[in-house]
Design a protein around this motif. Sequence first.
Motif, PDB file in Angstrom:
ATOM      1  N   ILE A 322       0.828  -1.044  -0.059  1.00 57.45           N
ATOM      2  CA  ILE A 322       0.140   0.084  -0.043  1.00 57.45           C
ATOM      3  C   ILE A 322       1.077   1.097  -0.041  1.00 57.45           C
ATOM      4  CG2 ILE A 322      -1.608   1.396   1.221  1.00 57.45           C
ATOM      5  CD1 ILE A 322      -2.776  -1.395   2.301  1.00 57.45           C
ATOM      6  N   LEU A 323       1.858   1.236   0.832  1.00 61.41           N
ATOM      7  CA  LEU A 323       2.747   2.405   0.954  1.00 61.41           C
ATOM      8  C   LEU A 323       3.636   2.595  -0.480  1.00 61.41           C
ATOM      9  CD1 LEU A 323       4.548   2.082   4.288  1.00 61.41           C
ATOM     10  CD2 LEU A 323       2.422   3.669   3.408  1.00 61.41           C
ATOM     11  N   GLY A 324       4.021   1.386  -1.007  1.00 56.97           N
ATOM     12  CA  GLY A 324       4.802   1.620  -2.325  1.00 56.97           C
ATOM     13  C   GLY A 324       3.830   1.842  -3.364  1.00 56.97           C
ATOM     14  N   LEU A 325       2.603   1.726  -3.473  1.00 57.91           N
ATOM     15  CA  LEU A 325       1.748   2.288  -4.579  1.00 57.91           C
ATOM     16  C   LEU A 325       1.355   3.585  -4.253  1.00 57.91           C
ATOM     17  CD1 LEU A 325      -1.034  -0.670  -4.623  1.00 57.91           C
ATOM     18  CD2 LEU A 325       0.943  -0.077  -6.263  1.00 57.91           C
ATOM     19  N   ILE A 326       1.261   4.007  -3.081  1.00 61.19           N
ATOM     20  CA  ILE A 326       0.823   5.649  -2.847  1.00 61.19           C
ATOM     21  C   ILE A 326       2.185   6.423  -3.224  1.00 61.19           C
ATOM     22  CG2 ILE A 326       0.941   7.231  -1.080  1.00 61.19           C
ATOM     23  CD1 ILE A 326      -0.916   5.272   0.568  1.00 61.19           C
ATOM     24  N   ALA A 327       3.522   5.888  -2.987  1.00 62.28           N
ATOM     25  CA  ALA A 327       4.716   6.640  -3.174  1.00 62.28           C
ATOM     26  C   ALA A 327       4.996   6.367  -4.806  1.00 62.28           C
ATOM     27  CB  ALA A 327       5.915   6.130  -2.650  1.00 62.28           C
ATOM     28  N   SER A 328       4.612   5.492  -5.433  1.00 60.76           N
ATOM     29  CA  SER A 328       4.699   5.436  -6.825  1.00 60.76           C
ATOM     30  C   SER A 328       3.824   6.427  -7.566  1.00 60.76           C
ATOM     31  CB  SER A 328       4.242   3.945  -7.516  1.00 60.76           C
ATOM     32  OG  SER A 328       2.888   3.811  -7.424  1.00 60.76           O
ATOM     33  N   THR A 329       2.801   6.774  -7.175  1.00 61.28           N
ATOM     34  CA  THR A 329       2.068   7.880  -7.887  1.00 61.28           C
ATOM     35  C   THR A 329       2.613   9.058  -7.751  1.00 61.28           C
ATOM     36  OG1 THR A 329       0.505   8.500  -5.829  1.00 61.28           O
ATOM     37  CG2 THR A 329      -0.159   6.748  -7.029  1.00 61.28           C
ATOM     38  N   ILE A 330       3.342   9.600  -6.758  1.00 63.47           N
ATOM     39  CA  ILE A 330       4.209  10.679  -6.664  1.00 63.47           C
ATOM     40  C   ILE A 330       5.732  10.595  -7.531  1.00 63.47           C
ATOM     41  CG2 ILE A 330       5.379  12.235  -5.149  1.00 63.47           C
ATOM     42  CD1 ILE A 330       3.850  10.996  -2.803  1.00 63.47           C
ATOM     43  N   LEU A 331       6.293   9.489  -7.372  1.00 58.58           N
ATOM     44  CA  LEU A 331       7.391   9.243  -8.309  1.00 58.58           C
ATOM     45  C   LEU A 331       7.157   9.280  -9.775  1.00 58.58           C
ATOM     46  CD1 LEU A 331      10.581   8.871  -8.706  1.00 58.58           C
ATOM     47  CD2 LEU A 331       9.882   6.440  -8.035  1.00 58.58           C
ATOM     48  N   SER A 332       6.080   8.482 -10.202  1.00 58.39           N
ATOM     49  CA  SER A 332       5.676   8.561 -11.623  1.00 58.39           C
ATOM     50  C   SER A 332       5.270   9.671 -12.258  1.00 58.39           C
ATOM     51  CB  SER A 332       4.525   7.371 -11.746  1.00 58.39           C
ATOM     52  OG  SER A 332       3.437   7.752 -11.055  1.00 58.39           O
TER      53      SER A 332
END
Length: 795
Positions: A322-332
Amino acid sequence: MHAILTLCFAHIKKRKIQNVLLAIIIMLSTLLLATSVTILMNTNNIFEKTHHDSNGAHQILTMGKDIHNPNTVNNWWQEQQGVSASNLIPYRNLSGFTANGVETTNLYLFMMNTPKTPFVVDRLLFSEGENQDYPTEGTIWIPTSMATTSNISLGDTIEFNTGERAFSLSVSGIVVDLPYGGPFTGNARIWMNDSDYHKQFDTMIGSEEYMMGLRFDDYQQSANYWIEFEKFLKGPYLESKKTYESIAAFYLIINKIIGFIMIAFGVAMLFISLFIVGFSISDAILTNYKTIGVINSLGLTSQKISATYVLQFGLLSVFSIILGLIASTILSRMIIESSLSYLKAGKHLTIIQDFRITMLLAVIILVIVILTAFIYSNKARHVKPVQAIKYGMSEYANNKLNRHLNNSNRLSNLVHLPIQLQISIKNITKNMKSSILIIVLTAITSAILVFSAVIYNSFISNIKQNTPALGYDSSHVVVEVSNDATFSKQQFEQFLRSDDRIKNHAWLDQFTGVFPNGTNQPLNINVDTIEGSFEDVGYGTISGRNPVNKNEIAIGINVAKALHKNLGDTVEVYIEGKQHHLIVTGIYQSIANMSKTARITADVIKVYNATYSASEQSMINLVDETLSAQIVDDLNNKFKSSVKVDTQQTLLDAVYKEVIAVLIIPLSIIGILFIAVTFIIIFIVSRINVRKESGTYGIFKSIGMTPNTIRWSITFGILLLSSLGAMFGIFIGVKVIPVALQSIVLEYGLLELPLVINWPITIGLSFLSVVAACLGCWVSTKIIAKTSPRILLVD
């Protein structure tokens, strides 16, 4: 169920640091994979959406060489069903401009007489400024690419020079202009008011040229239309044609490379996290073997004990994913906004986060982690209570351990090594799985860092050295003729011949060449025509040589591929409407125009035009390259009314620095992530190994060995393993990754990536992974210094 939950949370609580670090690794692998999927999915989608919203052209035709009648061509296409054809848009060519006090000479400008918007094809999408029918008098619209690279904002004044006079216009709009507004572009369309256009260019020497766009209802049918069109022309179309593929190509290349790299290293990180999951479960079962045996004897089945580990790592994975998916929205978003900024119509790009794909990825990662936990936790099913209570392990494992100790004793009797070195070697050989993991991990981390350094060194720091391999010349000074009316080639050459700083020079022109291609559409490509020597000014080939005689030609690799031609073959080509049959003497790679170009000597043009003399661009080599700036100043001062002069380095920097920065940033982020992961994993592995060997280290402390000596001994073993991994990483970063990228760069005209390697920097960066590994080990072994020998022995 209560017992399972109690044991599960007890395991999580007992090894808080280890579990937190493992959760971070799973989160980072999710971050990389989710980000790469989002980038690849959005790259095509954003371009396609922009192309759709602008009713973008599939082909751009330019005319004005007195070969075809522009009105006749335009009228034919206007009559075709299933094709949207724009009206003819008149334009004049200029070279360079001055904005914010900075002169830019490497951009070739199409000064467009703007028709009333919206256009039928290639509608302009406003990124900044008011959307009007056409620019107001005294103002212009410029593409996002030009605004970004030259730091131009709304309201800025840009000065243009026709060679006869200079004029200035202010920017009232910044627009997304798909055909001539992408990365690596050397052209820009400047959209002018009709009054300004006529005022500035009606008296300018030279002829007006025309541009038109074609959009097909079904692009797959375009070849059929062209067959009919060439029947109408009674021959091939002999002027310039820009295709959809070439328009799209350079918008997509950076994100394709970023996505490929992120997927590769995201998968690698996921496998590493799975290894750590398995390693942690195996260690937990071994450490608690006696406890498991007691619990088993009290009635808790092996299946339920196994379930505690599956639940433990399942819960950790859910939280991490869940944390990885949230962070991926920012990085992508950061990466896409940066790499596709030229397509931004408004403050932000519309980035698609497909919930279904995201959830599918999350479920796949979770299932893989749970499956790994299930497989390794099955070892708990084989625990036999009697053996567990008696040996603290299985009888087989106890016998194996005794044999290992006997072998170690025999080895230590044969080889009298310092005790510190013996500890290092024992730590390596006794924990082979973790030793292999350390080598693999540091190899991956080093590979990322090395590849980033090599890309930066090859395409920024030493781009000048790389120009022949990229399809450019390697001359020192480039001269662009800006005003034919005031330019005297005779006087210019006389000046060059009289200056002893000049070593040699050549003149380059570009023509449109048309190569018939059987039943396929003809290739309409740029043909570089030189008056002088391709070799003298540094143009390279990957096979054969550059043309020298009037019956020779060199072709780009994608031209050779399309025409199925090789060295010694003959090609048919139309230049300025004249047919030539030329022998292929060389094949070269070039990122410019995706290797869809060719090279001939000026003698080819002189076959039909005896008075021809090249006069568009001059490339100059100096006896001493350090005098380049001085020569540039001298030529600009003496011929300022007719030429614009720059060093080749200046022109290359302007094209590559910004684009490569888009690639370096994601690579650097991945490198930093892997450095952090290296530290985390070595910390976990070392902490597990220290716990397993706590009794041995307690004995060492009790007989007088200092904690720091023990810690240095363990860390030295990690140093050896990570150094070996770093050496593998150098090989992977320099050789393996570029080869893996070959399928992508080949599409863009490069058979192989030309790399320039600065070995001191490359080796230095690769050993950052070694530093991270040693630091992780040193920090994790701090427990040895804090814990008394008695407690270590009891443990």
